[in-house]
Design a protein around this motif. Sequence first.
Motif, PDB file in Angstrom:
ATOM      1  N   MET A   8      58.376  31.252  11.731  1.00  0.00           N
ATOM      2  CA  MET A   8      58.798  29.863  11.590  1.00  0.00           C
ATOM      3  C   MET A   8      58.079  29.004  12.636  1.00  0.00           C
ATOM      4  O   MET A   8      57.797  29.456  13.736  1.00  0.00           O
ATOM      5  CB  MET A   8      60.303  29.750  11.771  1.00  0.00           C
ATOM      6  CG  MET A   8      61.112  30.566  10.770  1.00  0.00           C
ATOM      7  SD  MET A   8      60.928  29.978   9.069  1.00  0.00           S
ATOM      8  CE  MET A   8      61.909  28.494   9.141  1.00  0.00           C
ATOM      9  N   PRO A   9      57.815  27.742  12.302  1.00  0.00           N
ATOM     10  CA  PRO A   9      57.221  26.845  13.300  1.00  0.00           C
ATOM     11  C   PRO A   9      58.187  26.603  14.457  1.00  0.00           C
ATOM     12  O   PRO A   9      59.397  26.797  14.309  1.00  0.00           O
ATOM     13  CB  PRO A   9      56.994  25.547  12.503  1.00  0.00           C
ATOM     14  CG  PRO A   9      57.074  25.926  11.072  1.00  0.00           C
ATOM     15  CD  PRO A   9      57.997  27.099  11.001  1.00  0.00           C
ATOM     16  N   PRO A  10      57.693  26.172  15.606  1.00  0.00           N
ATOM     17  CA  PRO A  10      58.586  25.776  16.694  1.00  0.00           C
ATOM     18  C   PRO A  10      59.523  24.662  16.222  1.00  0.00           C
ATOM     19  O   PRO A  10      59.167  23.862  15.357  1.00  0.00           O
ATOM     20  CB  PRO A  10      57.633  25.278  17.784  1.00  0.00           C
ATOM     21  CG  PRO A  10      56.317  25.903  17.462  1.00  0.00           C
ATOM     22  CD  PRO A  10      56.270  26.021  15.971  1.00  0.00           C
ATOM     23  N   LEU A  11      60.717  24.608  16.815  1.00  0.00           N
ATOM     24  CA  LEU A  11      61.729  23.627  16.420  1.00  0.00           C
ATOM     25  C   LEU A  11      62.024  22.682  17.582  1.00  0.00           C
ATOM     26  O   LEU A  11      62.248  23.117  18.709  1.00  0.00           O
ATOM     27  CB  LEU A  11      63.015  24.337  15.998  1.00  0.00           C
ATOM     28  CG  LEU A  11      64.178  23.449  15.528  1.00  0.00           C
ATOM     29  CD1 LEU A  11      63.809  22.712  14.243  1.00  0.00           C
ATOM     30  CD2 LEU A  11      65.443  24.283  15.321  1.00  0.00           C
ATOM     31  N   SER A  12      62.022  21.388  17.292  1.00  0.00           N
ATOM     32  CA  SER A  12      62.342  20.352  18.271  1.00  0.00           C
ATOM     33  C   SER A  12      63.557  19.563  17.791  1.00  0.00           C
ATOM     34  O   SER A  12      63.937  19.629  16.620  1.00  0.00           O
ATOM     35  CB  SER A  12      61.157  19.397  18.457  1.00  0.00           C
ATOM     36  OG  SER A  12      60.043  20.059  19.019  1.00  0.00           O
ATOM     37  N   LEU A  13      64.135  18.804  18.703  1.00  0.00           N
ATOM     38  CA  LEU A  13      65.271  17.933  18.376  1.00  0.00           C
ATOM     39  C   LEU A  13      64.948  16.519  18.824  1.00  0.00           C
ATOM     40  O   LEU A  13      64.548  16.292  19.969  1.00  0.00           O
ATOM     41  CB  LEU A  13      66.540  18.426  19.091  1.00  0.00           C
ATOM     42  CG  LEU A  13      67.767  17.497  19.017  1.00  0.00           C
ATOM     43  CD1 LEU A  13      68.285  17.368  17.588  1.00  0.00           C
ATOM     44  CD2 LEU A  13      68.875  17.993  19.951  1.00  0.00           C
ATOM     45  N   TYR A  14      65.141  15.554  17.906  1.00  0.00           N
ATOM     46  CA  TYR A  14      64.984  14.135  18.234  1.00  0.00           C
ATOM     47  C   TYR A  14      66.350  13.461  18.104  1.00  0.00           C
ATOM     48  O   TYR A  14      67.061  13.654  17.110  1.00  0.00           O
ATOM     49  CB  TYR A  14      63.980  13.449  17.310  1.00  0.00           C
ATOM     50  CG  TYR A  14      63.903  11.956  17.545  1.00  0.00           C
ATOM     51  CD1 TYR A  14      63.179  11.444  18.617  1.00  0.00           C
ATOM     52  CD2 TYR A  14      64.586  11.060  16.729  1.00  0.00           C
ATOM     53  CE1 TYR A  14      63.137  10.082  18.869  1.00  0.00           C
ATOM     54  CE2 TYR A  14      64.547   9.700  16.967  1.00  0.00           C
ATOM     55  CZ  TYR A  14      63.820   9.212  18.036  1.00  0.00           C
ATOM     56  OH  TYR A  14      63.789   7.861  18.291  1.00  0.00           O
ATOM     57  N   ILE A  15      66.720  12.679  19.113  1.00  0.00           N
ATOM     58  CA  ILE A  15      67.988  11.942  19.117  1.00  0.00           C
ATOM     59  C   ILE A  15      67.671  10.457  19.211  1.00  0.00           C
ATOM     60  O   ILE A  15      67.016  10.018  20.166  1.00  0.00           O
ATOM     61  CB  ILE A  15      68.873  12.369  20.306  1.00  0.00           C
ATOM     62  CG1 ILE A  15      69.110  13.885  20.289  1.00  0.00           C
ATOM     63  CG2 ILE A  15      70.200  11.615  20.272  1.00  0.00           C
ATOM     64  CD1 ILE A  15      69.788  14.414  21.553  1.00  0.00           C
ATOM     65  N   HIS A  16      68.141   9.679  18.227  1.00  0.00           N
ATOM     66  CA  HIS A  16      67.804   8.259  18.202  1.00  0.00           C
ATOM     67  C   HIS A  16      68.936   7.408  18.765  1.00  0.00           C
ATOM     68  O   HIS A  16      70.092   7.543  18.363  1.00  0.00           O
ATOM     69  CB  HIS A  16      67.494   7.797  16.775  1.00  0.00           C
ATOM     70  CG  HIS A  16      66.888   6.425  16.728  1.00  0.00           C
ATOM     71  ND1 HIS A  16      65.620   6.164  17.212  1.00  0.00           N
ATOM     72  CD2 HIS A  16      67.370   5.230  16.299  1.00  0.00           C
ATOM     73  CE1 HIS A  16      65.348   4.878  17.068  1.00  0.00           C
ATOM     74  NE2 HIS A  16      66.399   4.289  16.520  1.00  0.00           N
ATOM     75  N   VAL A  17      68.564   6.554  19.716  1.00  0.00           N
ATOM     76  CA  VAL A  17      69.485   5.571  20.278  1.00  0.00           C
ATOM     77  C   VAL A  17      69.003   4.201  19.803  1.00  0.00           C
ATOM     78  O   VAL A  17      67.957   3.727  20.243  1.00  0.00           O
ATOM     79  CB  VAL A  17      69.505   5.642  21.819  1.00  0.00           C
ATOM     80  CG1 VAL A  17      70.494   4.614  22.384  1.00  0.00           C
ATOM     81  CG2 VAL A  17      69.858   7.047  22.295  1.00  0.00           C
ATOM     82  N   PRO A  18      69.730   3.548  18.903  1.00  0.00           N
ATOM     83  CA  PRO A  18      69.153   2.407  18.175  1.00  0.00           C
ATOM     84  C   PRO A  18      69.210   1.061  18.879  1.00  0.00           C
ATOM     85  O   PRO A  18      68.590   0.106  18.411  1.00  0.00           O
ATOM     86  CB  PRO A  18      70.018   2.359  16.905  1.00  0.00           C
ATOM     87  CG  PRO A  18      71.359   2.855  17.362  1.00  0.00           C
ATOM     88  CD  PRO A  18      71.057   3.919  18.394  1.00  0.00           C
TER      89      PRO A  18
END
Length: 382
Positions: free
Chosen positions: A1-11
């Motif tokens: 599997m490809p590496p996994l990242s997390l994005y958190i949006h603060v709008p």
Amino acid sequence: MPPLSLYIHVPWCVRKCPYCDFNSHERKQEIPEARYLAALRRDLEATLPLVWGRTVYTVFIGGGTPSLLSGEAIEQMLAMVRSYLPLTPDAEITMEANPGTAEADRFAQYAAAGVNRISLGVQSFDDQALQQLGRIHNAAQAEQAIALAMSAVDQVNIDLMYALPGQTVGKARADVQRALQFGTQHLSLYHLTMEPNTVFAKYPPKGLPDEDSAADIQDMLLQATQEAGFEHYEISAYARPGCRARHNLNYWEFGDYIGIGPGAHSKLSFHDRIIRRANIKHPQGWMDRTLDGDGSARLMSEQVLTVGDLPFEFMLNALRLVNGVPATLFQERTSLSLLTVAPTIRKAVERGLLKSDPLTICPTEQGQAFLNDLQAMFLPSE
């Protein structure tokens, strides 16, 4: 599997900049931190079944202006992330911040919560240019924020824009030299563009440099950063050795990522498909649907990428890298044979847009200059 990242949006942001086309919304009242964090938790919980057992290598808290959140909110956010997802011990955890919202105690609190990389939206050290760009800080505040960030975390990125109204090569050189003097590990240098649906698109500022002048500025930036020991590794990214932005590299190498928060995007790979997801954009609507609806209520769209989509999706990212990617990465990340795109690669080589190297997929200098044309060659035929 490809590496996994997390994005958190603060709008939320203090004021919407006239050039900005991101999903950001001016803060009209106090940010509902508790409700926002509760919605983030539900958003992540609904995504977990798609990523059970996978390790997260990078986290990016972007916006908007994440530094509008309190130190306590960031601490709770990252504690929630760790409770649900296994992070590598050396996970890169980046947070965007604007100099206008920088405070020493907050930066220290962000670092204590686990943030180890801060990306500062400086944009310019010229006060007149900052006013034209609609920024809420001045050059002195930017310098103070850089110093505070560098004392708090291991790595700092400075965002600068160039080809600004009335900007000459000399003014641009002064900007980048001022940024380089702080000794940060990373620079992101962006050409000011008139993005659709922005104030600048409707009312373009006067005095924008022409194409030749903008190209002269870019040539100067390449030379100045190289002389300072930075490597130009992506269209807009420059880093000291060993300090590339690992989160962004995962995007460009067609890795996987979870996106939580309003308007956040996800890309996830499975043994038989790759899917893209996007959340609804409006903060209040996203919070209401996430907290009050079922797991899919927060989603604006979900798409399974077709075999025809994959070559363009891969090249759209990989070709942004100055040194390209190993040719084997195409098959590894798309499950397609490189023969699928071999005719297009040959055409791009013949046109001088790709290097003739069987081991890498790498744009030439001409390919970097005409990147949109090069990427478009891999669009699916109708």
